[in-house]
Design a protein around this motif. Structure first.
Motif, PDB file in Angstrom:
ATOM      1  N   TYR A 105     -13.562  -0.467  -6.209  1.00 59.46           N
ATOM      2  CA  TYR A 105     -14.769  -1.259  -5.996  1.00 59.46           C
ATOM      3  C   TYR A 105     -14.739  -1.824  -4.581  1.00 59.46           C
ATOM      4  O   TYR A 105     -13.676  -1.936  -3.964  1.00 59.46           O
ATOM      5  N   PRO A 106     -15.892  -2.240  -4.071  1.00 58.97           N
ATOM      6  CA  PRO A 106     -15.922  -2.842  -2.733  1.00 58.97           C
ATOM      7  C   PRO A 106     -15.289  -4.226  -2.722  1.00 58.97           C
ATOM      8  O   PRO A 106     -15.102  -4.829  -3.790  1.00 58.97           O
ATOM      9  N   PRO A 107     -14.969  -4.747  -1.544  1.00 60.08           N
ATOM     10  CA  PRO A 107     -14.379  -6.086  -1.447  1.00 60.08           C
ATOM     11  C   PRO A 107     -15.328  -7.164  -1.959  1.00 60.08           C
ATOM     12  O   PRO A 107     -16.542  -7.011  -1.922  1.00 60.08           O
ATOM     13  N   SER A 110       5.951  -6.109   0.643  1.00 63.12           N
ATOM     14  CA  SER A 110       4.504  -6.273   0.768  1.00 63.12           C
ATOM     15  C   SER A 110       3.749  -5.425  -0.256  1.00 63.12           C
ATOM     16  O   SER A 110       4.044  -4.245  -0.441  1.00 63.12           O
ATOM     17  N   VAL A 111       2.792  -6.064  -0.911  1.00 61.17           N
ATOM     18  CA  VAL A 111       1.877  -5.376  -1.824  1.00 61.17           C
ATOM     19  C   VAL A 111       0.478  -5.621  -1.294  1.00 61.17           C
ATOM     20  O   VAL A 111       0.044  -6.771  -1.164  1.00 61.17           O
ATOM     21  N   ILE A 112      -0.229  -4.557  -0.950  1.00 60.41           N
ATOM     22  CA  ILE A 112      -1.551  -4.688  -0.344  1.00 60.41           C
ATOM     23  C   ILE A 112      -2.619  -4.069  -1.240  1.00 60.41           C
ATOM     24  O   ILE A 112      -2.322  -3.291  -2.145  1.00 60.41           O
ATOM     25  N   VAL A 113      -3.861  -4.435  -0.949  1.00 62.67           N
ATOM     26  CA  VAL A 113      -5.008  -3.903  -1.702  1.00 62.67           C
ATOM     27  C   VAL A 113      -5.826  -3.010  -0.793  1.00 62.67           C
ATOM     28  O   VAL A 113      -6.104  -3.362   0.362  1.00 62.67           O
ATOM     29  N   GLU A 114      -6.185  -1.846  -1.302  1.00 66.16           N
ATOM     30  CA  GLU A 114      -7.062  -0.932  -0.570  1.00 66.16           C
ATOM     31  C   GLU A 114      -8.302  -0.672  -1.410  1.00 66.16           C
ATOM     32  O   GLU A 114      -8.212  -0.165  -2.530  1.00 66.16           O
ATOM     33  N   ASN A 115      -9.459  -1.016  -0.883  1.00 67.36           N
ATOM     34  CA  ASN A 115     -10.719  -0.778  -1.595  1.00 67.36           C
ATOM     35  C   ASN A 115     -11.194   0.642  -1.337  1.00 67.36           C
ATOM     36  O   ASN A 115     -11.403   1.032  -0.200  1.00 67.36           O
ATOM     37  N   ARG A 116     -11.333   1.421  -2.417  1.00 70.77           N
ATOM     38  CA  ARG A 116     -11.823   2.796  -2.322  1.00 70.77           C
ATOM     39  C   ARG A 116     -13.026   2.910  -3.258  1.00 70.77           C
ATOM     40  O   ARG A 116     -12.954   3.472  -4.350  1.00 70.77           O
ATOM     41  N   ILE A 123     -13.938   7.819  -6.929  1.00 69.07           N
ATOM     42  CA  ILE A 123     -13.268   8.120  -5.667  1.00 69.07           C
ATOM     43  C   ILE A 123     -11.885   7.471  -5.611  1.00 69.07           C
ATOM     44  O   ILE A 123     -10.876   8.125  -5.336  1.00 69.07           O
ATOM     45  N   GLY A 124     -11.838   6.176  -5.878  1.00 70.88           N
ATOM     46  CA  GLY A 124     -10.555   5.481  -5.843  1.00 70.88           C
ATOM     47  C   GLY A 124      -9.618   5.939  -6.947  1.00 70.88           C
ATOM     48  O   GLY A 124      -8.409   6.074  -6.738  1.00 70.88           O
ATOM     49  N   THR A 125     -10.188   6.194  -8.114  1.00 72.76           N
ATOM     50  CA  THR A 125      -9.368   6.623  -9.252  1.00 72.76           C
ATOM     51  C   THR A 125      -8.735   7.983  -8.996  1.00 72.76           C
ATOM     52  O   THR A 125      -7.544   8.202  -9.270  1.00 72.76           O
ATOM     53  N   GLN A 126      -9.507   8.918  -8.441  1.00 78.18           N
ATOM     54  CA  GLN A 126      -8.968  10.240  -8.145  1.00 78.18           C
ATOM     55  C   GLN A 126      -7.883  10.165  -7.073  1.00 78.18           C
ATOM     56  O   GLN A 126      -6.897  10.913  -7.110  1.00 78.18           O
ATOM     57  N   ALA A 127      -8.056   9.254  -6.118  1.00 75.00           N
ATOM     58  CA  ALA A 127      -7.054   9.103  -5.057  1.00 75.00           C
ATOM     59  C   ALA A 127      -5.693   8.745  -5.647  1.00 75.00           C
ATOM     60  O   ALA A 127      -4.651   9.216  -5.176  1.00 75.00           O
ATOM     61  N   VAL A 128      -5.689   7.926  -6.685  1.00 72.73           N
ATOM     62  CA  VAL A 128      -4.426   7.554  -7.327  1.00 72.73           C
ATOM     63  C   VAL A 128      -3.908   8.687  -8.210  1.00 72.73           C
ATOM     64  O   VAL A 128      -2.711   8.962  -8.249  1.00 72.73           O
ATOM     65  N   ALA A 129      -4.817   9.357  -8.893  1.00 72.15           N
ATOM     66  CA  ALA A 129      -4.417  10.462  -9.777  1.00 72.15           C
ATOM     67  C   ALA A 129      -3.677  11.558  -9.018  1.00 72.15           C
ATOM     68  O   ALA A 129      -2.791  12.221  -9.565  1.00 72.15           O
ATOM     69  N   THR A 130      -4.034  11.747  -7.764  1.00 64.67           N
ATOM     70  CA  THR A 130      -3.426  12.820  -6.962  1.00 64.67           C
ATOM     71  C   THR A 130      -2.330  12.318  -6.020  1.00 64.67           C
ATOM     72  O   THR A 130      -1.779  13.085  -5.236  1.00 64.67           O
ATOM     73  N   ALA A 131      -2.009  11.026  -6.102  1.00 64.67           N
ATOM     74  CA  ALA A 131      -0.975  10.456  -5.232  1.00 64.67           C
ATOM     75  C   ALA A 131       0.421  10.814  -5.747  1.00 64.67           C
ATOM     76  O   ALA A 131       0.599  11.207  -6.902  1.00 64.67           O
ATOM     77  N   LEU A 151      -3.202   1.981  -9.337  1.00 65.93           N
ATOM     78  CA  LEU A 151      -4.634   1.834  -9.586  1.00 65.93           C
ATOM     79  C   LEU A 151      -4.885   0.559 -10.362  1.00 65.93           C
ATOM     80  O   LEU A 151      -4.240   0.315 -11.380  1.00 65.93           O
ATOM     81  N   GLN A 152      -5.804  -0.258  -9.841  1.00 65.95           N
ATOM     82  CA  GLN A 152      -6.305  -1.340 -10.677  1.00 65.95           C
ATOM     83  C   GLN A 152      -7.401  -0.709 -11.524  1.00 65.95           C
ATOM     84  O   GLN A 152      -8.500  -0.442 -11.052  1.00 65.95           O
ATOM     85  N   MET A 153      -7.072  -0.417 -12.758  1.00 66.45           N
ATOM     86  CA  MET A 153      -7.962   0.324 -13.652  1.00 66.45           C
ATOM     87  C   MET A 153      -8.919  -0.633 -14.363  1.00 66.45           C
ATOM     88  O   MET A 153      -8.484  -1.506 -15.103  1.00 66.45           O
TER      89      MET A 153
END
Length: 333
Positions: free
Chosen positions: A47-49, A71-77, A84-92, A100-102
């Motif tokens: 989701y967006p910021p 460090s633990v950071i957040v990336e908005n996809r 989009i963001g979910t697939q990025a984690v699925a293929t990581a 993934l924050q599901m």
């Protein structure tokens, strides 16, 4: 006799080599898990910021940074209805450094999206169900309707006359409205918007009759006394909203829906790393300086085991699959 002896020797040698290789693999995994984390961990928020998903992820990330000493950071996809963001984690890479924050939308998409680029369950390793929160059934402040029973009676008297808005077709608010229509045997007009803010504005302005919203989405309007709460969507009353009845109390005991936030890693993430991440996230949401703040927003801390979250996710997917199928819901073309 000689050939039998040779075959036996070869088999024994292979067994020894396999055992040795297995031992090395076990040592490698153990060392890897012991050293984890040795670099930055990234939490992908689809989701967006600025939205509650993002705010919650950043609060948890801050707590995890302290406990993991890394460090633990957040990336908005954002984009693609969270795909989009979910697939990025699925293929990581399944090494615990990309999480993934599901959101609850993940379970909805399993049935709503015709062809997902990942498997909603098999592409991920569950970590924990971190938190959940009921939605609020809202109407404008000057509405004569005082409770769910009155709303249902009006809708039965004038089928299709009353409208409810949502932040988009297939979203939580839309499906909660569909479920209410199904259990109460009523018909209302669904009006989809792009985001929660315009829904609340039109509810206040009288262009809509009802909506479902998280507390955070309606907080400003509630504090300004521009809208009122008819009920909440969880089966039991929320400690944060003790004065608000549930839809279940109105005579619909099967109505039990909440928004939720969970954490998952790519499939095949090593169990030892999953265990470490589970503890870090659970400790984070239960931290003394975070849990009370979440409670003020109506968010209930959960902090489950990976197995408990896996069971919960499968149940959520089946719940939404039935609603989507029975109501004939499809994404806008």
């Amino acid at each position: 006799m000689s050939s039998l002896h040779t075959g036996s020797t070869s088999a024994s040698r292979r067994a020894i080599l396999q055992a040795f290789a297995g031992g090395l693999a076990a040592i490698s995994v153990g060392v890897h898990a012991e050293e984890f984390p040795s670099r930055v961990i990234k939490i992908v928020v689809p989701y967006p910021p600025g939205a509650i998903n993002d705010v919650l992820a950043r609060a948890i990330a801050d707590q995890m940074t302290q406990s993991l000493k890394q460090s633990v950071i957040v990336e908005n996809r954002a984009g693609g209805n969270t795909l989009i963001g979910t697939q990025a984690v699925a293929t990581a890479k399944p090494d615990g450094y990309t999480l993934l924050q599901m959101p609850a939308a993940h379970a909805i998409n399993a049935s709503l999206v015709p062809s997902l680029p990942y498997d909603s369950v098999k592409s991920f390793t569950p970590i924990t169900l971190a938190a959940s929160a009921p939605f609020l059934l809202l109407t404008r402040k000057d509405s004569p309707v005082k409770n769910v029973r009155e709303l249902v009676q009006l809708a039965k008297d004038k089928p299709g006359h009353y409208s409810f808005g949502s932040s988009g077709t297939g979203g939580n608010a839309h499906l909660m409205g569909e479920l209410l229509q199904a259990v109460a045997g009523i018909k209302m007009l669904h009006v989809p918007y792009k985001g929660t803010a315009p829904v609340i504005n039109d509810l206040i302005g009288g262009q809509l009759d009802y909506t479902f919203s998280t507390y955070s989405g309606a907080a400003a309007a509630l504090k300004a006394d521009r809208v009122k709460v008819l009920a909440i969507t969880s089966a039991e009353r929320s400690p944060a909203f003790k004065d608000y009845p549930t839809i279940a109390e109105a005579g619909y005991p099967t109505y039990d829906i909440e928004g939720w936030w969970a954490f998952a890693a790519p499939a095949n993430t090593p169990p030892a790393i999953v265990e470490r991440l589970n503890k870090a996230v659970v400790d984070a949401v239960k931290a003394p300086d975070l849990a009370p703040k979440l409670a003020m927003e109506g968010i209930r801390v959960r902090g489950t085991t990976p197995k408990e979250f896996e069971t919960f996710l499968n149940k959520e997917i089946e719940t939404w699959r039935k609603i989507i199928k029975d109501r004939g819901i499809k994404l806008d073309a």
